[in-house]
Structure formats: structure tokens, C-alpha cells
Enzyme design. Sequence first.
Site, PDB file in Angstrom:
ATOM      1  CE  LYS A 110      -2.464  -3.157   0.066  1.00  0.00           C
ATOM      2  NZ  LYS A 110      -2.280  -4.196  -0.175  1.00  0.00           N
ATOM      3  CE1 TYR A 112      -8.641 -10.247  -4.220  1.00  0.00           C
ATOM      4  CE2 TYR A 112      -8.435  -8.188  -4.281  1.00  0.00           C
ATOM      5  CZ  TYR A 112      -9.334  -9.571  -4.089  1.00  0.00           C
ATOM      6  OH  TYR A 112     -10.276  -9.340  -3.353  1.00  0.00           O
ATOM      7  CG  HIS A 133     -24.159  17.471  -1.486  1.00  0.00           C
ATOM      8  ND1 HIS A 133     -23.444  16.254  -2.692  1.00  0.00           N
ATOM      9  CD2 HIS A 133     -23.982  18.286  -1.816  1.00  0.00           C
ATOM     10  CE1 HIS A 133     -23.769  17.254  -3.707  1.00  0.00           C
ATOM     11  NE2 HIS A 133     -23.961  18.733  -3.161  1.00  0.00           N
TER      12      HIS A 133
HETATM   13  C1  LIG Z   1       1.992  -8.332  -1.186  1.00  0.00           C
HETATM   14  C2  LIG Z   1       1.340  -8.956  -0.374  1.00  0.00           C
HETATM   15  C3  LIG Z   1      -0.248  -8.201   0.029  1.00  0.00           C
HETATM   16  C4  LIG Z   1      -1.067  -8.277   0.830  1.00  0.00           C
HETATM   17  N1  LIG Z   1      -1.803  -7.467   0.441  1.00  0.00           N
HETATM   18  C5  LIG Z   1      -3.092  -7.311   1.635  1.00  0.00           C
HETATM   19  C6  LIG Z   1      -4.253  -6.443   1.882  1.00  0.00           C
HETATM   20  O1  LIG Z   1      -3.805  -5.655   1.444  1.00  0.00           O
HETATM   21  N2  LIG Z   1      -5.262  -7.180   3.014  1.00  0.00           N
HETATM   22  C7  LIG Z   1      -5.047  -7.972   3.283  1.00  0.00           C
HETATM   23  O2  LIG Z   1      -5.976  -8.255   4.053  1.00  0.00           O
HETATM   24  N3  LIG Z   1      -4.331  -9.132   3.344  1.00  0.00           N
HETATM   25  C8  LIG Z   1      -2.994  -9.001   2.087  1.00  0.00           C
HETATM   26  N4  LIG Z   1      -2.835 -10.109   2.692  1.00  0.00           N
HETATM   27  C9  LIG Z   1      -2.591 -10.673   3.265  1.00  0.00           C
HETATM   28  C10 LIG Z   1      -1.733 -10.817   4.194  1.00  0.00           C
HETATM   29  O3  LIG Z   1      -0.868 -10.560   4.437  1.00  0.00           O
HETATM   30  C11 LIG Z   1      -2.284 -12.176   5.076  1.00  0.00           C
HETATM   31  O4  LIG Z   1      -4.150 -12.047   4.752  1.00  0.00           O
HETATM   32  C12 LIG Z   1      -1.788 -12.138   6.461  1.00  0.00           C
HETATM   33  O5  LIG Z   1      -0.499 -11.507   6.624  1.00  0.00           O
HETATM   34  C13 LIG Z   1      -2.577 -13.379   6.909  1.00  0.00           C
HETATM   35  O6  LIG Z   1      -1.897 -13.085   8.878  1.00  0.00           O
HETATM   36  P1  LIG Z   1      -1.848 -14.452   9.833  1.00  0.00           P
HETATM   37  O7  LIG Z   1      -1.451 -14.013  11.076  1.00  0.00           O
HETATM   38  O8  LIG Z   1      -2.823 -15.533   9.285  1.00  0.00           O
HETATM   39  O9  LIG Z   1       0.052 -15.069   8.948  1.00  0.00           O
HETATM   40  P2  LIG Z   1       1.417 -14.011   8.564  1.00  0.00           P
HETATM   41  O10 LIG Z   1       1.404 -12.395   8.358  1.00  0.00           O
HETATM   42  O11 LIG Z   1       1.613 -14.923   7.702  1.00  0.00           O
HETATM   43  O12 LIG Z   1       1.761 -14.275   9.929  1.00  0.00           O
HETATM   44  C14 LIG Z   1       2.832 -15.623  10.069  1.00  0.00           C
HETATM   45  C15 LIG Z   1       3.899 -15.579  11.084  1.00  0.00           C
HETATM   46  O13 LIG Z   1       4.208 -16.587  11.144  1.00  0.00           O
HETATM   47  C16 LIG Z   1       5.855 -16.910  11.591  1.00  0.00           C
HETATM   48  N5  LIG Z   1       6.171 -18.157  11.265  1.00  0.00           N
HETATM   49  C17 LIG Z   1       5.488 -19.385  10.512  1.00  0.00           C
HETATM   50  N6  LIG Z   1       6.307 -20.440  11.288  1.00  0.00           N
HETATM   51  C18 LIG Z   1       6.780 -20.117  12.584  1.00  0.00           C
HETATM   52  C19 LIG Z   1       6.814 -20.600  13.829  1.00  0.00           C
HETATM   53  N7  LIG Z   1       7.709 -21.858  13.272  1.00  0.00           N
HETATM   54  N8  LIG Z   1       7.939 -20.081  14.671  1.00  0.00           N
HETATM   55  C20 LIG Z   1       8.044 -18.996  14.684  1.00  0.00           C
HETATM   56  N9  LIG Z   1       6.969 -18.059  13.414  1.00  0.00           N
HETATM   57  C21 LIG Z   1       6.610 -18.026  12.399  1.00  0.00           C
HETATM   58  C22 LIG Z   1       6.268 -16.284   9.848  1.00  0.00           C
HETATM   59  O14 LIG Z   1       7.766 -15.091  10.193  1.00  0.00           O
HETATM   60  C23 LIG Z   1       5.189 -15.039  10.026  1.00  0.00           C
HETATM   61  O15 LIG Z   1       5.344 -13.840  10.949  1.00  0.00           O
HETATM   62  C24 LIG Z   1      -1.560  -9.361   1.394  1.00  0.00           C
HETATM   63  C25 LIG Z   1      -0.362 -10.329   0.787  1.00  0.00           C
HETATM   64  C26 LIG Z   1       1.338 -10.092   0.423  1.00  0.00           C
HETATM   65  C27 LIG Z   1       1.804 -11.362   0.024  1.00  0.00           C
HETATM   66  N1  LIG Z   2      -5.676  -6.768  -1.365  1.00  0.00           N
HETATM   67  C1  LIG Z   2      -6.064  -7.369  -0.906  1.00  0.00           C
HETATM   68  O1  LIG Z   2      -6.720  -7.455  -0.167  1.00  0.00           O
HETATM   69  C2  LIG Z   2      -4.418  -8.839  -0.959  1.00  0.00           C
HETATM   70  C3  LIG Z   2      -3.337  -7.656  -1.733  1.00  0.00           C
HETATM   71  C4  LIG Z   2      -2.484  -8.768  -2.137  1.00  0.00           C
HETATM   72  C5  LIG Z   2      -2.922 -10.474  -1.544  1.00  0.00           C
HETATM   73  N2  LIG Z   2      -4.275 -10.703  -1.384  1.00  0.00           N
HETATM   74  C6  LIG Z   2      -3.794 -12.009  -0.607  1.00  0.00           C
HETATM   75  O2  LIG Z   2      -2.810 -12.960  -1.184  1.00  0.00           O
HETATM   76  C7  LIG Z   2      -3.345 -14.506  -1.818  1.00  0.00           C
HETATM   77  C8  LIG Z   2      -2.453 -14.425  -2.689  1.00  0.00           C
HETATM   78  O3  LIG Z   2      -2.467 -13.416  -3.485  1.00  0.00           O
HETATM   79  P1  LIG Z   2      -2.222 -13.696  -5.379  1.00  0.00           P
HETATM   80  O4  LIG Z   2      -2.770 -12.193  -5.976  1.00  0.00           O
HETATM   81  O5  LIG Z   2      -1.293 -13.877  -6.002  1.00  0.00           O
HETATM   82  O6  LIG Z   2      -3.770 -14.912  -5.374  1.00  0.00           O
HETATM   83  P2  LIG Z   2      -4.807 -14.917  -6.637  1.00  0.00           P
HETATM   84  O7  LIG Z   2      -5.148 -16.329  -5.524  1.00  0.00           O
HETATM   85  O8  LIG Z   2      -5.745 -13.651  -5.234  1.00  0.00           O
HETATM   86  O9  LIG Z   2      -4.466 -14.819  -7.152  1.00  0.00           O
HETATM   87  C9  LIG Z   2      -4.315 -15.144  -8.213  1.00  0.00           C
HETATM   88  C10 LIG Z   2      -4.231 -15.486  -9.384  1.00  0.00           C
HETATM   89  O10 LIG Z   2      -3.484 -16.578 -10.498  1.00  0.00           O
HETATM   90  C11 LIG Z   2      -3.954 -16.858 -11.462  1.00  0.00           C
HETATM   91  N3  LIG Z   2      -3.387 -18.349 -11.513  1.00  0.00           N
HETATM   92  C12 LIG Z   2      -3.492 -19.740 -10.948  1.00  0.00           C
HETATM   93  N4  LIG Z   2      -1.634 -20.120 -11.450  1.00  0.00           N
HETATM   94  C13 LIG Z   2      -1.647 -19.807 -12.868  1.00  0.00           C
HETATM   95  C14 LIG Z   2      -0.595 -20.358 -13.469  1.00  0.00           C
HETATM   96  N5  LIG Z   2       0.223 -21.168 -13.680  1.00  0.00           N
HETATM   97  N6  LIG Z   2      -0.749 -19.639 -14.297  1.00  0.00           N
HETATM   98  C15 LIG Z   2      -1.465 -18.361 -14.613  1.00  0.00           C
HETATM   99  N7  LIG Z   2      -2.232 -17.716 -13.990  1.00  0.00           N
HETATM  100  C16 LIG Z   2      -2.212 -18.783 -12.706  1.00  0.00           C
HETATM  101  C17 LIG Z   2      -5.357 -17.516 -10.705  1.00  0.00           C
HETATM  102  O11 LIG Z   2      -6.054 -17.778 -11.908  1.00  0.00           O
HETATM  103  C18 LIG Z   2      -5.986 -16.384  -9.995  1.00  0.00           C
HETATM  104  O12 LIG Z   2      -6.354 -15.524 -11.546  1.00  0.00           O
HETATM  105  C19 LIG Z   2      -4.722 -14.134  -2.048  1.00  0.00           C
HETATM  106  O13 LIG Z   2      -5.212 -14.278  -0.762  1.00  0.00           O
HETATM  107  C20 LIG Z   2      -5.373 -13.022  -1.527  1.00  0.00           C
HETATM  108  O14 LIG Z   2      -6.581 -12.507  -1.293  1.00  0.00           O
HETATM  109  C21 LIG Z   2      -4.853 -10.054  -0.571  1.00  0.00           C
END
Ligand SMILES: Cc1cc2nc3c(=O)[nH]c(=O)nc-3n(C[C@H](O)[C@H](O)[C@H](O)COP(=O)(O)OP(=O)(O)OC[C@H]3O[C@@H](n4cnc5c(N)ncnc54)[C@H](O)[C@@H]3O)c2cc1C
Ligand SMILES: NC(=O)c1ccc[n+]([C@@H]2O[C@H](COP(=O)([O-])OP(=O)(O)OC[C@H]3O[C@@H](n4cnc5c(N)ncnc54)[C@H](O)[C@@H]3O)[C@@H](O)[C@H]2O)c1
Length: 508
Positions: free
Chosen positions: A92, A225, A487
Site C-alpha cells: 500500500k 490481488y 453531500h
Molecule cells: C504482497 C501482499 C499484499 C497483501 N495485501 C493485503 C491487503 O492489502 N489486505 C489484506 O487483508 N491482506 C493482504 N495480504 C494477505 C495478508 O498478508 C495475509 O492474509 C495475512 O498476513 C495473514 O496473517 P497470518 O497472521 O495468518 O499470517 P502471516 O502474516 O503470514 O504471519 C505468520 C507469521 O508466523 C511466523 N512463523 C511461521 N512459522 C513460524 C514458526 N515455526 N515459529 C515462529 N514463527 C513462525 C512467520 O514468520 C510470520 O511472521 C497480502 C499479502 C501479500 C503477500
Molecule cells: N488487497 C488485498 O486484500 C490483497 C493483496 C494481495 C494479496 N492478497 C491475498 O494474498 C493471497 C495471494 O494473492 P495472489 O494474487 O497471489 O493470489 P490470488 O489467488 O488472488 O490470484 C492468483 C491468480 O493466479 C492465477 N493463476 C494460478 N495459477 C496460474 C498459472 N499457472 N498461470 C497463470 N495464472 C495462474 C489464478 O487463476 C488467479 O487469478 C490472496 O489470497 C489474496 O487474498 C490480498
Amino acid sequence: MAMANLARRKAINLFNNTVSSDAARYSFALSSTFTRGFASGSDENDVVVIGGGPGGYVAAIKAAQLGLKTTCIEKRGALGGTCLNVGCIPSKALLHSSHMYHEAKTSFAKHGVKFDNVEIDLPAMMGQKDKAISNLTKGIEGLFKKNKVTYVKGSGKFLSPSEISVDTIDGGNTVVKGKNIIIATGSDVKGLPGITIDEKRIVSSTGALALTEIPKKLIVIGAGYIGLEMGSVWGRLGSEVTVVEFAPDIVPSMDGEIRKQFQRILEKQKMKFMLKTKVVAVDTSTDIVKLTVEPSSGGEQTVLEADVVLVSAGRIPFTSGLGLETIGIETDKIGRIPVDKRFTTNVKGVFAIGDVIPGPMLAHKAEEDGVACVEFIAGKEGHVDYDKVPGVCYTHPEVASVGKTEEQVKESGVAYRVGKFPMLANSRAKSIDDADGLVKIIAEKETDKVLGVHIMCSNAGELIHEAALALSYDASSEDIARTCHAHPTLSEAVKEAAMATYDKAIHI
Ligand SMILES: Cc1cc2nc3c(=O)[nH]c(=O)nc-3n(C[C@H](O)[C@H](O)[C@H](O)COP(=O)(O)OP(=O)(O)OC[C@H]3O[C@@H](n4cnc5c(N)ncnc54)[C@H](O)[C@@H]3O)c2cc1C
Ligand SMILES: NC(=O)c1ccc[n+]([C@@H]2O[C@H](COP(=O)([O-])OP(=O)(O)OC[C@H]3O[C@@H](n4cnc5c(N)ncnc54)[C@H](O)[C@@H]3O)[C@@H](O)[C@H]2O)c1
């Protein structure tokens, strides 16, 4: 009609309150028996959380607030998990910075704001992102101190259902004991067969958040996403972006009508899409990465060239090294840990939340899981309604939704009405010259109850919460329409779409 809705809602609330207080009493009895039964001897903590992401750290804070002695184990050396360190927050930050650059380059002049030159300072942009991350991770450490959560920096592994061996990041080892253990270890990038991620030229989202140069050509695998958000960042900064998607549509989970308009808007922003296409080979032996693609159903191959390839084809649950097998925790076919409604795994006293369990992989969903899970542990009644979790794609415009898509409602066989309002007819959107998008509301025909809301406009991620609240309280489209909206605001488009659902909009 509005009065009738109010009466209906009061009746529903009365019913829900009766049900939930009974459920709470039942849950308290169950939970206290269960907790007492399991607490054998030398347990130090009431709750131990493995993983300090949005699921884990929120669960730990809430547990401590509920009076439970709590320890959180996190291995990356910083709290906040994927979301704060390599996910939601850095993406973001870069989406905002790149949007400012793009606006300065393409839109400021028509608002009468002129510059001699606009330049990108990529290290400064990355520095701003990194500062945001470190401030926020330190903030969570502060919250841990304030709430008296013990923070252990290291990698946890089950020795038994109540003992975790932690290899600490300073090279030591300690054993942490708990009556209740919560697995919150999140998710990791899903790789693709034959593609090795080096985080330089073939990157995951983590590498795409830290590129040191703007790629001339960026190929994104997966129009989900991550692909669309990171594609937007680098596209705005000047990369030529091509998105290769296996499915026939971008973001397959989105409402079909919204998705189609969204794709057209992204194409206007010069993002190219190759749908129904799969990657079959990657060649990194020269300076340029060569990607061989073919139609998903097979056919003629094409070779694409890129400086950087982003693999964003989904994420998988992360449980590696956790020793699940030692205590017999089951996982499903794709590695998720199945849990019941109380977040209990198949092993008594061990719970799981967030990305590591089934459900949408979203930070706010993980947080809701965390709170509900520890409420159950504390003998209270937790609750997460997975049908009402909002989703937001933070592109420009943003696309936000809550509840069902039109396709899902159609499939359920429920008779429904749809009301729409284009942002082009919203005075605030017109006044700021940012009028791409629409609001779409789907309501049950018989009762007018809102089933789904889909918003595409700037700030849709903020506007969606009015709809989330409406769904939570079983509101009708008329309830939304008869609520006075200030508004001029973008939110008036929600009111107008609601008017169009049960009757007629005024301004179109
Ligand atoms: C690029 C990107 C953008 C995203 N943007 C959004 C968004 O805008 N909005 C949104 O809602 N979601 C977004 N997501 C998804 C979001 O990040 C995840 O859904 C969220 O972080 C999940 O939370 P969690 O606590 O389940 O796991 P995580 O955030 O993955 O946290 C798990 C933690 O556990 C730790 N861990 C793992 N194994 C161990 C162990 N054995 N011992 C100690 N620690 C350990 C890891 O180091 C990690 O820090 C995004 C993801 C990505 C990759
Ligand atoms: N703004 C947000 O809330 C946000 C932002 C980033 C990530 N996330 C979370 O992180 C997770 C991972 O995000 P993501 O974008 O990697 O997954 P995603 O599941 O959102 O999208 C993956 C896309 O890749 C396509 N795909 C899968 N295999 C493929 C292949 N072999 N070749 C071409 N296309 C293929 C799927 O059809 C799908 O459209 C999601 O579950 C999402 O909820 C959320």
C-alpha cells in the site's frame, strides 16, 4: 416500508441476543471444563501463539487483555507477519507513492498545478515504505509491552501439545509451555513447477516490493490481488506490464460485471492481459528472461520477453518445520489445518487461525479469527461471519466488495434485484475528475435484504464498510437509501445505488 424493516430487524436482534447468550453460557461451561481438564501440572502460559502476524499478534494481545498469561513466538525478528513486513503495508505504501507520481505526471496540469519536471527517486520511495514498516512493527512491540505479552524471537516447533521448543534468533534454545497453543504461522508464496524464484529477475511479491530498478518490461503471472496491485505499482512507474492469467477472467472471485469494467479500466492504464494462457517454460540463461506461454487448453506457443517476472499465482499455508507430525495435527490436501467453529484442530488444546486454515487469506480475517479463538479459550463466545468479510483490491480505482456476487446469488436460486449507480453521476467524483467505476447492490427480491455490495471507485476500500455494516445487521437496500448521506461525498453513490435497488435513483 422502513418501519417494517426496523421492526423486522428488532425481532432478529431479539432472537440473536437470546441465542447468543444461551450459546455463551453453553460455551463457558464447555470451555472451562475443557481448559481445566487439559491443564496438567507445569504449564507456564495460558496461551502460547506461534506466529506474530495479524492473526497471531492480535490473538496474543486480546488473550492478554482477557487476563490470560500469554507468550507469542515469532521467527522473523519483527512482528506483523507477512502483512506488515512483506504484504499489505509495503504494497500500500508503494501503491500510494506510485499513484502520486502518476498523478503528478498525468493529471496535475489539468488541475492547474504545473512542474518543470517530475522525477522518481526509487531509493527514497523504498525508504519511505521501509520507514512505515519499521514504525509499525515497533508499534506492535510497544502494544505487547503495554498488554504484558511475552515476546520470544525464534522458530517454534512442537515437542508435545503443550510444549514448544524455540530455536531463538540469537542462536539459543528455550522451551515454552502453554495450556492452549495457537498456530498462526500464515502462508507462503505458491511456486510454479519449473520456475525458480531468485527474487531478482524471477520474483515473488517480496522481491517485487524491493526492486532496485524499474523494469522496462514486467511480466506478471496471475491476475489476482498481488498481480494487479504490484502490476499497477510498476506500470505507474514506467514498466510495460503484461499479465498472464490461466483463467478466462482477471480476479476470478470478483462479481463478473465489475470484473469486466475493471479490466477495461486497467487496459486504459496500459496494462496488457493474456487470459486463458499458461506459462510452460522460463529461460533465464541470457540478460532477458524468456517466457514460453500457450493457451490454457493447449495450442500454439508464444515466447514473451521481460526484465522481471512476478510469480503471483496464489499463496499456500505455511507449516514447515513446525513439527505438526510430532503431535499428529492433520492437514488437508493443500496443507491447510482444518479446524472446527471454535478453531480447535484435531488435537485437544491446539488451535489454528489465519492464512493457515481454510477461508480467505486476508489480514482482517486473520485478526477476526484471532480474537474469536481466544474468546473461546477464555470461556466467552467468539464469532466470525465468513460471508461478510470485505475484500479490497487497492488499485486505482479501488475495487471493494462484501457479500455475494451476482453469479453466486443467481446460482443459489434466490430471486433478486440489482441497483447500480455510476460514479460519472456522482458530484464529488466529477468535481475531482476521478469518476471511473460504479456501485452495484444486490438484494433479495422478496425481503429487500442486501446480499452483496460491489464498489469500484477511488476510496472504495473505505466506502465498503457502510455495506459491511448493512450486511451485518441484515439491512435492506431501503434502510441504506433512507440513511442521510453527507453531500458531496463518494458515499452518496452507495445511497443512490440502494435507491435504484428498491425503487429509482434520483441523479441518473
Ligand atoms: C504482497 C501482499 C499484499 C497483501 N495485501 C493485503 C491487503 O492489502 N489486505 C489484506 O487483508 N491482506 C493482504 N495480504 C494477505 C495478508 O498478508 C495475509 O492474509 C495475512 O498476513 C495473514 O496473517 P497470518 O497472521 O495468518 O499470517 P502471516 O502474516 O503470514 O504471519 C505468520 C507469521 O508466523 C511466523 N512463523 C511461521 N512459522 C513460524 C514458526 N515455526 N515459529 C515462529 N514463527 C513462525 C512467520 O514468520 C510470520 O511472521 C497480502 C499479502 C501479500 C503477500
Ligand atoms: N488487497 C488485498 O486484500 C490483497 C493483496 C494481495 C494479496 N492478497 C491475498 O494474498 C493471497 C495471494 O494473492 P495472489 O494474487 O497471489 O493470489 P490470488 O489467488 O488472488 O490470484 C492468483 C491468480 O493466479 C492465477 N493463476 C494460478 N495459477 C496460474 C498459472 N499457472 N498461470 C497463470 N495464472 C495462474 C489464478 O487463476 C488467479 O487469478 C490472496 O489470497 C489474496 O487474498 C490480498
